[in-house]
Enzyme design. Structure first.
Site, mmCIF file in Angstrom:
data_model
loop_
_atom_site.group_PDB
_atom_site.id
_atom_site.type_symbol
_atom_site.label_atom_id
_atom_site.label_comp_id
_atom_site.label_asym_id
_atom_site.label_seq_id
_atom_site.Cartn_x
_atom_site.Cartn_y
_atom_site.Cartn_z
ATOM 1 N N LYS A 119 37.252 36.524 33.075
ATOM 2 C CA LYS A 119 37.283 35.800 31.670
ATOM 3 C C LYS A 119 37.427 34.382 31.501
ATOM 4 O O LYS A 119 37.123 33.819 30.572
ATOM 5 C CB LYS A 119 38.379 36.725 30.981
ATOM 6 C CG LYS A 119 38.278 37.905 30.650
ATOM 7 C CD LYS A 119 39.074 38.630 29.286
ATOM 8 C CE LYS A 119 38.640 39.893 28.983
ATOM 9 N NZ LYS A 119 39.041 41.068 29.864
ATOM 10 N N GLU A 135 41.287 36.282 19.125
ATOM 11 C CA GLU A 135 42.203 37.631 19.142
ATOM 12 C C GLU A 135 42.329 38.274 20.371
ATOM 13 O O GLU A 135 41.552 37.925 21.173
ATOM 14 C CB GLU A 135 41.111 38.670 18.265
ATOM 15 C CG GLU A 135 40.198 39.341 18.711
ATOM 16 C CD GLU A 135 39.161 38.280 19.422
ATOM 17 O OE1 GLU A 135 38.762 37.519 19.027
ATOM 18 O OE2 GLU A 135 38.446 39.231 20.377
ATOM 19 N N SER A 137 35.691 42.863 38.780
ATOM 20 C CA SER A 137 35.971 41.755 37.620
ATOM 21 C C SER A 137 37.257 41.360 37.627
ATOM 22 O O SER A 137 37.575 40.303 37.143
ATOM 23 C CB SER A 137 35.606 42.720 36.387
ATOM 24 O OG SER A 137 36.251 43.842 36.124
HETATM 25 C C1 LIG Z 1 38.294 42.311 29.907
HETATM 26 C C2 LIG Z 1 37.958 42.901 31.191
HETATM 27 C C3 LIG Z 1 36.850 43.709 31.346
HETATM 28 C C4 LIG Z 1 35.997 44.007 30.200
HETATM 29 O O1 LIG Z 1 35.341 42.790 29.534
HETATM 30 P P1 LIG Z 1 33.798 42.650 29.825
HETATM 31 O O2 LIG Z 1 33.307 41.764 28.591
HETATM 32 O O3 LIG Z 1 33.184 44.129 29.459
HETATM 33 O O4 LIG Z 1 33.622 42.329 31.040
HETATM 34 C C5 LIG Z 1 36.427 44.074 32.606
HETATM 35 N N1 LIG Z 1 37.491 43.924 33.722
HETATM 36 C C6 LIG Z 1 38.497 42.952 33.509
HETATM 37 C C7 LIG Z 1 39.092 42.689 34.758
HETATM 38 C C8 LIG Z 1 38.755 42.484 32.343
HETATM 39 O O5 LIG Z 1 39.794 41.781 32.392
#
Ligand SMILES: *Cc1c(COP(=O)(O)O)cnc(C)c1O
Length: 393
Positions: A89, A111, A377
């Site tokens: 993010k 938000e 992610s």
């Molecule tokens: C917010 C988040 C997601 C989901 O958001 P996407 O916009 O679909 O990437 C996935 N993995 C983590 C670790 C997150 O913090």
């Protein structure tokens, strides 16, 4: 690009900007200016420098040896979990704060649901000394108290949304109301590839660093920049879009997006948007979303707060309909088990969101010579309580 956005802000049948008239000036300013800013040399230099020295990029592409042995193939982890603040993010938050600065904005709003996007936004506002206001549902503030404290430590003001269900959608309404009232000095940072055009395109470009680096790293490690499979989890879809971006036109690369099935797609407690959803308009964009017969948005459910979203970004809707990417779903239970397997085979505690992508490895028959890239992610520190409760450690 065949799967890219057209000059009207659409990806095939999806996208556009379905907004109230009062938001038109804000969105129009962004639409007219964002490309020129993103392509400016000074912007690029500062973005690259912050990604390198502040975020810690490039994130490693790690050959997961024990995973590869288990699945009889070659598995690579793209380590977004190693970024500053613990997920992908931050890539988007940095891009948007640099854009806001160049548009002369002095105040940032966002938000947040679980608080991950709020923390990323508060972080970059501290970095730049900009005022930061984060709207968050009153109930979410109670459920995610540590993230509220984090945002406050970082200097942000956290405003509770007290209307409706007191969760993410109400926080979004409050943020939009604020933006309409403060169009001159305020930029609204959206956290995924969702919302009215140009947000989905802008966020995808900021996250495309993920696949840009992956191609170079794969070439070094395997002799080819193209893998056979790319996997990522999808909430709104920003880590997946970043992971897919530079592979979209390489049609031999199979793209797999993994949604959250929650307790199961037919239990009424799910966030498997492509499986359960229909075409419609959500948060200013035409996409696929979970809705009732008469068009009311259905409350999504997933054990992972980041995947708990009733829609997907418009480019994902297009990739789904055009069959360029395959959309699958994984239950809470399958994801938690995959998360534990990753701890024990690789010494990496993944975010439960990322565990959904890992769990899908069980469902594919790989060849020994295949190369698979999977986007980790985020890291699982924020999810320890959930893992511990489930496994009883
Ligand atoms: C917010 C988040 C997601 C989901 O958001 P996407 O916009 O679909 O990437 C996935 N993995 C983590 C670790 C997150 O913090």
């Amino acid at each position: 690009m065949k799967y890219g956005v057209d000059e009207h802000g659409y990806y095939g049948d999806f996208g556009g900007a379905y907004i109230p008239e009062m938001l038109y000036p804000n969105i129009e300013e962004l639409r007219k200016q964002y490309l020129a800013v993103l392509e400016d040399d000074d912007f690029k230099a500062e973005f690259d420098q912050l990604l390198k020295d502040y975020v810690g990029r490039p994130s490693p592409l790690y050959y997961a040896k024990r995973y590869s042995e288990k699945y009889g193939t070659n598995i690579f982890f793209k380590r977004e979990d190693l970024n500053h603040t613990g997920s992908h993010k931050i890539n988007n938050a940095i891009g948007q704060i640099l854009l806001a600065e160049r548009l002369g904005k002095k105040r940032i709003i966002a938000e947040t649901g679980a608080g991950q996007h709020g923390v990323a936004t508060a972080t970059v506002c501290a970095l730049k000394g900009l005022e930061c206001v984060v709207y968050m549902g009153e109930i979410d503030m109670q459920r995610q108290a540590p993230n509220v404290s984090r945002m406050k430590m970082l200097g942000a003001k956290v405003v509770p949304a007290t209307s409706g269900s007191k969760t993410l959608k109400d926080a979004t309404n409050e943020a939009l109301r604020d933006w309409i009232g403060n169009p001159e000095d305020t930029h609204y940072i959206i956290g995924s590839v969702v919302g009215p055009y140009p947000y989905p395109e802008m966020v995808a470009r900021f996250q495309s660093i993920i696949s840009f680096e992956t191609k170079k790293q794969l070439l070094e490690q395997t002799g080819s920049e193209l893998p056979n499979y790319v996997l990522a989890c999808v909430g709104g879809g920003s880590n997946a879009m970043g992971m897919f971006y530079h592979f979209l036109d390489d049609e031999d690369v199979k793209l797999i997006a993994v949604e959250a099935a929650g307790k199961g797609v037919d239990t009424g407690h799910s966030a498997a948007t492509t499986f359960l959803g229909k075409e419609g308009v959500l948060h200013g964009t035409r996409t696929i979303l979970m809705q009732t017969e008469d068009g009311q948005v259905i409350e999504p459910y997933s054990i992972s707060a980041g995947l708990d979203y009733p829609g997907i970004g418009p480019q994902h809707a297009h990739l789904y309909k055009a069959k360029r990417a395959q959309y699958a779903s994984i239950t809470d239970e399958e994801a938690l088990n995959a998360g534990l397997l990753c701890c024990q085979l690789e010494g990496i505690i993944p975010a439960i969101e990322s565990s959904h992508a890992l769990a899908y490895l069980e469902k594919i028959k790989f060849k020994p010579e295949d190369n698979i890239v999977i986007c980790i992610s985020g890291r699982g520190d924020k999810d320890l309580d959930t893992y511990i409760k489930h496994f009883g450690y």
